[in-house]
Design an enzyme around this catalytic site. Structure first.
Site, PDB file in Angstrom:
ATOM      1  N   ASP A 311      33.084  60.886 -15.628  1.00  0.00           N
ATOM      2  CA  ASP A 311      34.070  61.809 -15.087  1.00  0.00           C
ATOM      3  C   ASP A 311      34.355  62.877 -16.160  1.00  0.00           C
ATOM      4  O   ASP A 311      33.869  62.783 -17.300  1.00  0.00           O
ATOM      5  CB  ASP A 311      35.345  61.063 -14.663  1.00  0.00           C
ATOM      6  CG  ASP A 311      36.076  61.792 -13.536  1.00  0.00           C
ATOM      7  OD1 ASP A 311      36.038  63.040 -13.483  1.00  0.00           O
ATOM      8  OD2 ASP A 311      36.720  61.111 -12.702  1.00  0.00           O
ATOM      9  N   GLU A 517      45.050  64.188  -8.130  1.00  0.00           N
ATOM     10  CA  GLU A 517      45.010  63.301  -9.295  1.00  0.00           C
ATOM     11  C   GLU A 517      46.404  62.970  -9.823  1.00  0.00           C
ATOM     12  O   GLU A 517      47.336  62.791  -9.067  1.00  0.00           O
ATOM     13  CB  GLU A 517      44.093  63.895 -10.368  1.00  0.00           C
ATOM     14  CG  GLU A 517      42.685  64.083  -9.809  1.00  0.00           C
ATOM     15  CD  GLU A 517      41.614  64.270 -10.851  1.00  0.00           C
ATOM     16  OE1 GLU A 517      41.605  63.558 -11.853  1.00  0.00           O
ATOM     17  OE2 GLU A 517      40.736  65.127 -10.639  1.00  0.00           O
TER      18      GLU A 517
END
Ligand SMILES: *[C@@H]1O[C@H](CO)[C@@H](O)[C@H](O)[C@H]1NC(C)=O
Ligand SMILES: *[C@@H]1O[C@H](CO)[C@@H](O)[C@H](O)[C@H]1NC(C)=O
Ligand SMILES: *[C@@H]1O[C@H](CO)[C@@H](O)[C@H](O)[C@H]1NC(C)=O
Ligand SMILES: *[C@@H]1O[C@H](CO)[C@@H](O)[C@H](O)[C@H]1NC(C)=O
Ligand SMILES: *[C@@H]1O[C@H](CO)[C@@H](O)[C@H](O)[C@H]1NC(C)=O
Ligand SMILES: *[C@@H]1O[C@H](CO)[C@@H](O)[C@H](O)[C@H]1NC(C)=O
Length: 631
Positions: A311, A517
């Site tokens: 990521d 997020e």
């Protein structure tokens, strides 16, 4: 035997081409020959590569630090757009293509001419891109219970992404969100791993149908109208304690395998090209450093043959605080089995650090070769060597009417009817199109940004109607009612205004503001102000339908009695017309809750199958209505 006989004939062909183009000595490059078997091409190319070229392949950089020169000088293997990262505000498809091709030309001008692969988060349509079709977020797609529909969305998304010259998406998110306090819960199709597994049908939509007889674990992309997919985030991202983003998932092996792993089994069977590692930890071990799960299980046990990508700054976050010891991060991440690192900015630091570790035998060359082999496998398989440059033949796919119709269909199918009148007042829906005067209220009725949610044009999403093109719910209502029906819109009217308005009925649209997020983590899960007072003011004075725009179940128990009808619309995206299609009965309600709707946040986590399961609305709940027959 056959292949050996064919090779010399091909060589002659190349030779002729070379002599005409003025090259003095013909060199047959096996890896450039699409007739050679995949592994022959990979081995041939790998054998020609220097360490520098190999490490370049493993490096993914952000578009903001990329250029023709950088691609060429550092042999960069991949570029990405972060959330909201675009070549220019409101860039056209042609502008995107020019940017991607410029970077690609840099890669192609290197000694071996290995094409780079450009990746982007297209998680509900091509969501960074102005005028792209924005589909409902995954939670809404989970409510449709329709994998075939989700597959069509994958195919449409692939076309829109290719329209901008991009061949790779960081999707699908196959998280199994077990706690709606997690800000990424809307990226999860369901709390039920079986639904998440079924929705991996988006992979053959994005990548194209796997040919019969394909070997399990081998990545596959059909061609120029498809894109490489990425199942994320491996593994346990949706299971963190209290739903805290990037935190620790505490569960035994049985829990990990039973809840969070099934989506990966099916993704791999369906030929997913890449897998992204989760920021989160499993029982205290960072997934980005978990060799047992990344190499031992995913690569060796499940025989995944595509590449594993980190990521964004994922290896940095192996240490706390992030980037505290980058050489350790490189060592731990690469040793665990990560093949491509989303660096994304300071690429020389990564390249120098990894080069040092290989030269000093801290990381063995066999690990580098495994990584590069996997990256090349994906690039060869998808035809990137044969067709590295984007063309403009697909630009009209971006935001096409056909895709908007598909998104509208998905919106209709995603709506979950939670309440539909009571006693003599039931059913309230479908609403009559013909009425003297109706009221539309609420912060989310006329706000395209709110109805799209996070990961839309910008990472955290936006407010307002000018971010991209689409239909707000208010416009959709106006488009749908009888021309003689007067539609009054007041965002937050007081009770007296509502009472004196003599409205036939009201539609209130409220919910959460956009987030993505970490910013979306919430411990209270409330409807954004002044949503609940709008509900009180309107529903206390006139018969009302409340449409909730949210990425997850929110607190509604205190207001259920006053709301005459309740619709969970999730984050529908740009095609708000789908909401009106169902409210007014052109189509029936069919959606089923993909998640448990809790009564109070102190019940959380609360998932179907839990002991003492006492939800407000259970998993799978959803009232239905029949479409209205009209002449
Ligand atoms: C990339 O290179 C091709 C072939 O040389 C050329 O036609 C094209 O204009 C270049 N594209 C960009 C954006 O530089
Ligand atoms: C989880 O969150 C807590 C509280 O914010 C923090 O102290 C802890 O370091 C986090 N754990 C992980 C593995 O990220
Ligand atoms: C960083 O990690 C390396 C191992 O890669 C270790 O040898 C070194 O001591 C660490 N440095 C610090 C400052 O912790
Ligand atoms: C990149 O990392 C190197 C090595 O740690 C450091 O010296 C440099 O300042 C960094 N550059 C940026 C732009 O952060
Ligand atoms: C959209 O509206 C916002 C708020 O009014 C404004 O700041 C922004 O510049 C506008 N964007 C465009 C592209 O017009
Ligand atoms: C709920 O939490 C969010 C942040 O998670 C905060 O912004 C908001 O003010 C809180 N609302 C209430 C009513 O406490």
């Amino acid at each position: 035997m056959k292949k050996m006989a064919r090779a010399p004939i091909f060589m002659v062909g190349i030779l002729v081409l070379c002599c005409f183009s003025g090259v003095t000595r013909a060199e047959y490059l096996k890896y450039k020959d699409p007739k050679q078997p995949l592994n022959t091409r990979i081995n041939d190319l790998l054998s020609r590569m220097s360490l520098e070229e190999k490490i370049g392949q493993m490096t993914q950089i952000e578009r903001s630090v990329a250029s023709f020169e950088v691609m060429k000088k550092y042999y960069i293997g991949s570029v990405l757009s972060g959330g909201g990262s675009v070549p220019a505000p409101q860039a056209s498809a042609e502008t995107w293509i020019d940017m991607v091709n410029d970077f690609q030309n840099g890669s192609l001008s290197t000694r071996l001419g290995i094409p780079m692969i450009y990746g982007i988060d297209a998680v509900h349509g091509h969501n960074n891109v102005y005028r792209a079709t924005i589909f409902p977020h995954n939670v809404g797609l989970g409510a449709t219970r329709d994998p075939a529909l989700v597959k069509r969305i994958g195919a449409a998304t692939a076309l829109e992404v290719r329209a901008t010259g991009i061949p790779y998406v960081f999707a699908p998110c196959i998280a199994v969100c077990r706690d709606p306090r997690w800000g990424r819960c809307y990226e999860s199709y369901s709390e039920d791993p079986k639904i998440v597994q079924a929705m991996t049908e988006i992979i053959p939509g994005l990548q194209g149908d796997l040919p019969a007889g394909s070997r399990k674990g081998v990545p596959y992309v059909a061609g120029k109208k498809n894109v490489a997919a990425c199942s994320k985030h491996y593994v346990g991202d949706g299971g963190t304690t209290n739903g805290v983003n990037e935190n620790n998932t505490v569960t035994d092996w049985h829990g990990l395998l039973g809840i969070h792993m099934p989506g990966y089994y099916t993704s791999i069977i369906k030929g997913v090209s890449t897998v992204m590692v989760s920021y989160s930890s499993w029982n205290g071990v960072k997934m980005h450093a978990n060799g047992n799960l990344v190499t031992g299980f995913l690569k060796n046990k499940l025989r995944f043959r595509g590449f594993v990508i980190s990521d964004w700054e994922g290896i940095d976050r192996i240490t706390s605080p992030p980037h505290a010891n980058y050489s350790y991060s490189i060592q731990a991440g690469i040793s665990a089995g990560i093949d491509m690192v989303m660096v994304p900015s300071n690429f020389t630091e990564f390249i120098d650090g990894l080069t040092f570790q290989v030269k000093n035998k801290i990381i063995p060359m066999s690990r580098i070769d495994d990584a590069v082999r996997r990256i090349l496998r994906v690039k060869f398989t998808m035809g990137l060597f044969e067709d590295p440059l984007a063309d403009t033949s697909l630009v009209n796919q971006l935001g096409s009417q056909e895709h908007r119709e598909l998104a509208r269909e998905a919106v209709r199918r995603s709506l979950v009817l939670l309440k539909n009148g009571e006693g003599a007042d039931a059913p309230l829906l479908p609403l009559p199109k013909k009425a003297p005067k109706i009221l539309v209220a609420g912060s989310h009725a006329d706000n395209l940004g709110y109805q799209c949610g996070g990961w839309t044009i910008q990472w955290q999403g936006l407010s307002g109607n000018n971010l991209t093109s689409g239909t707000t719910i208010l416009s959709a209502i106006k488009n749908t009612v009888d021309p003689k029906t007067k539609v009054v819109y007041e965002e937050n009217p007081d009770t007296d205004t509502v009472k004196s308005g003599k409205f036939s009925y009201a539609i209130v649209v409220v919910g959460e503001h956009p987030y993505a997020e970490t910013f979306g983590d919430s411990s209270n899960l409330t409807i954004a102000d002044p949503g609940t007072s709008t509900i009180g003011n309107v529903c206390g004075a006139v018969k009302c339908v409340v449409v909730i725009i949210s990425g997850r179940p929110v607190v509604i128990q205190p207001y259920v009695a006053v709301m005459d009808a309740i619709v969970a619309a999730w984050l529908p995206g740009t095609e708000g017309q789908g909401v009106a299609d169902v409210l007014f009965g052109d189509y029936g309600f069919t959606g089923k809750l993909p998640r448990t709707w809790f009564k109070t946040v102190d019940q959380l986590p609360l998932n179907v199958g839990d002991p003492h399961y006492d939800p407000l609305f259970p998993f799978g709940f959803g009232l239905t209505t029949a479409p209205v027959k009209r002449n």
